[in-house]
Design an enzyme around this catalytic site. Structure first.
Site, mmCIF file in Angstrom:
data_model
loop_
_atom_site.group_PDB
_atom_site.id
_atom_site.type_symbol
_atom_site.label_atom_id
_atom_site.label_comp_id
_atom_site.label_asym_id
_atom_site.label_seq_id
_atom_site.Cartn_x
_atom_site.Cartn_y
_atom_site.Cartn_z
ATOM 1 N N CYS A 18 10.631 -20.263 26.442
ATOM 2 C CA CYS A 18 10.994 -21.293 25.460
ATOM 3 C C CYS A 18 10.730 -20.853 24.017
ATOM 4 C CB CYS A 18 10.234 -22.581 25.769
ATOM 5 S SG CYS A 18 10.736 -23.317 27.341
ATOM 6 N N GLU A 19 9.765 -19.988 23.815
ATOM 7 C CA GLU A 19 9.443 -19.544 22.457
ATOM 8 C C GLU A 19 10.399 -18.460 21.952
ATOM 9 O OE1 GLU A 19 7.423 -20.531 20.130
ATOM 10 O OE2 GLU A 19 6.151 -21.948 21.206
#
Length: 197
Positions: A70-71
């Site tokens: 997600c990052e």
């Protein structure tokens, strides 16, 4: 009239074609080896570094994978507009602080070399450890990874029963959902472990 007939033939044919394509895709997914499905839906890179750092810091390696996905979506060179760097999007100042507190050996892992995969993972895992040490739930840890420890503690002091009810930042609310969904998917596809099956 002939043009109208052609339209109706295509109008009936397209939904049938869509059903056939979806059916074939379902069959392929059901017979494909699980390793192939994992590589396509939830890839994992730098497995050894993730396993070593997550063990050293007492964090779930599958949570680490979800955060990375997600990052940075596994981009070692990712850099945000705010200055967060690497796979786990750690701020250099945060890395320096974690090293100063003894969470990471800065001689082995330079806090200003966060684009190095092993270094970025080490500081990201250290950050997750620090958050785990100071918070009560995985959801709180995930929210704090995005919004900060103090912010999450303030939200929880507001008397809400769960962090998902207390979040006031739309970005953090979305982040919590995305990381939680990715975490659940990694847990399901990897049977709770990064060890190969």
């Amino acid at each position: 009239m002939e043009h109208e007939l052609k339209f109706w033939r295509w109008f009936r044919t397209l939904p049938l074609l869509a059903v056939v394509v979806v059916g074939l895709a379902s069959v392929l997914v059901s017979i494909a080896p699980s390793a192939l499905i994992r590589r396509v839906l939830c890839p994992v890179y730098h497995t050894e570094a993730i396993l070593e750092s997550s063990e050293r810091h007492g964090v779930d390696p599958l949570l680490v994978c979800a955060v990375i996905r997600c990052e940075s979506n596994w981009d070692d060179w990712a850099e945000s507009d705010a200055g967060a760097v690497g796979l786990m999007q750690v701020m250099p100042s945060t890395a320096e602080t974690l090293a100063g507190w003894g969470y990471v050996d800065s001689y082995t892992y330079d806090p200003y070399n966060l684009k190095d995969a092993s270094t970025g993972i080490e500081y990201g895992c250290a950050c997750l450890q620090y958050l785990q040490d100071n918070l009560e739930s995985t959801d709180q840890v995930i929210a704090a990874y995005n919004a900060g420890l103090g912010t999450v503690q303030d939200w929880m002091d507001g008397g809400m029963p769960s962090i998902s009810d207390a979040i006031t930042y739309p970005e953090t609310r979305i982040y919590l959902v995305k990381v939680t969904e990715a975490y659940e998917l990694y847990q399901r596809l990897y049977d709770g472990s990064l060890n190969p099956k």
